[in-house]
Motif scaffolding. Sequence first.
Motif, PDB file in Angstrom:
ATOM      1  N   LEU A   1      27.740 -12.389 -35.356  1.00  0.00           N
ATOM      2  CA  LEU A   1      26.918 -11.375 -34.688  1.00  0.00           C
ATOM      3  C   LEU A   1      27.764 -10.567 -33.706  1.00  0.00           C
ATOM      4  CD1 LEU A   1      23.803 -10.683 -34.573  1.00  0.00           C
ATOM      5  CD2 LEU A   1      23.847 -11.872 -32.400  1.00  0.00           C
TER       6      LEU A   1
ATOM      7  N   THR B   1      20.435 -16.810 -31.345  1.00  0.00           N
ATOM      8  CA  THR B   1      20.444 -15.741 -32.337  1.00  0.00           C
ATOM      9  C   THR B   1      20.065 -16.285 -33.712  1.00  0.00           C
ATOM     10  OG1 THR B   1      22.792 -16.057 -32.827  1.00  0.00           O
ATOM     11  CG2 THR B   1      22.247 -14.561 -31.028  1.00  0.00           C
TER      12      THR B   1
ATOM     13  N   TYR C   1      15.233 -13.918 -32.210  1.00  0.00           N
ATOM     14  CA  TYR C   1      16.001 -14.083 -30.981  1.00  0.00           C
ATOM     15  C   TYR C   1      15.132 -14.727 -29.911  1.00  0.00           C
ATOM     16  CZ  TYR C   1      19.330 -10.759 -32.992  1.00  0.00           C
ATOM     17  OH  TYR C   1      20.233 -10.138 -33.812  1.00  0.00           O
TER      18      TYR C   1
ATOM     19  N   ALA D   1      26.611 -16.906 -33.793  1.00  0.00           N
ATOM     20  CA  ALA D   1      26.881 -15.914 -32.757  1.00  0.00           C
ATOM     21  C   ALA D   1      28.220 -15.211 -32.948  1.00  0.00           C
ATOM     22  CB  ALA D   1      26.822 -16.583 -31.385  1.00  0.00           C
TER      23      ALA D   1
ATOM     24  N   ASN E   1      24.691 -20.780 -32.676  1.00  0.00           N
ATOM     25  CA  ASN E   1      23.873 -19.563 -32.652  1.00  0.00           C
ATOM     26  C   ASN E   1      23.547 -19.108 -31.229  1.00  0.00           C
ATOM     27  OD1 ASN E   1      23.862 -20.261 -35.380  1.00  0.00           O
ATOM     28  ND2 ASN E   1      21.812 -19.482 -35.680  1.00  0.00           N
TER      29      ASN E   1
ATOM     30  N   LEU F   1      21.050  -5.215 -32.124  1.00  0.00           N
ATOM     31  CA  LEU F   1      20.635  -6.577 -32.467  1.00  0.00           C
ATOM     32  C   LEU F   1      19.453  -6.550 -33.430  1.00  0.00           C
ATOM     33  CD1 LEU F   1      20.891  -8.332 -28.978  1.00  0.00           C
ATOM     34  CD2 LEU F   1      22.370  -8.715 -30.962  1.00  0.00           C
TER      35      LEU F   1
END
Length: 128
Positions: A75, A68, A52, A72, A99, A121
């Motif tokens: 996620l 990320t 990250y 994304a 991302n 995360l």
Amino acid sequence: ATSNICTNQGLFMLMATIYLSTMGRTGLREGAEQNVQKAHYAASRIAALEGYSVRFSGPYFNEFVVTTPRPARSLRDELASRDIVAGLPLDRYYAGMDNELLIAVTETASRAGIDRLVDALAAIGGTN
């Protein structure tokens, strides 16, 4: 009237007026300072996770973009399955930002809530 736009605008104006009047001058400043501090705390914790990073280096108030380790959208969906509402995937608005996740942290966020996001995360990582 054939539209409720003016009514909606009036309601937003009324909510903002009530909020600002109850916060007062010092409360508004305190709220703003909390926005900045909490957002920077969250950004630094997230950026310390493997895979990250904070996408942009410029100053920010309470929103920042995180790159990320995977798309994304997936996620965000994984976080939602853990009852965490976090971020706006930016691929819909900007080509090539698959991302990137826009995260907002306001004065209403608790440190425990921010830590819970960071822990989730970290646990999710780059897995699909």
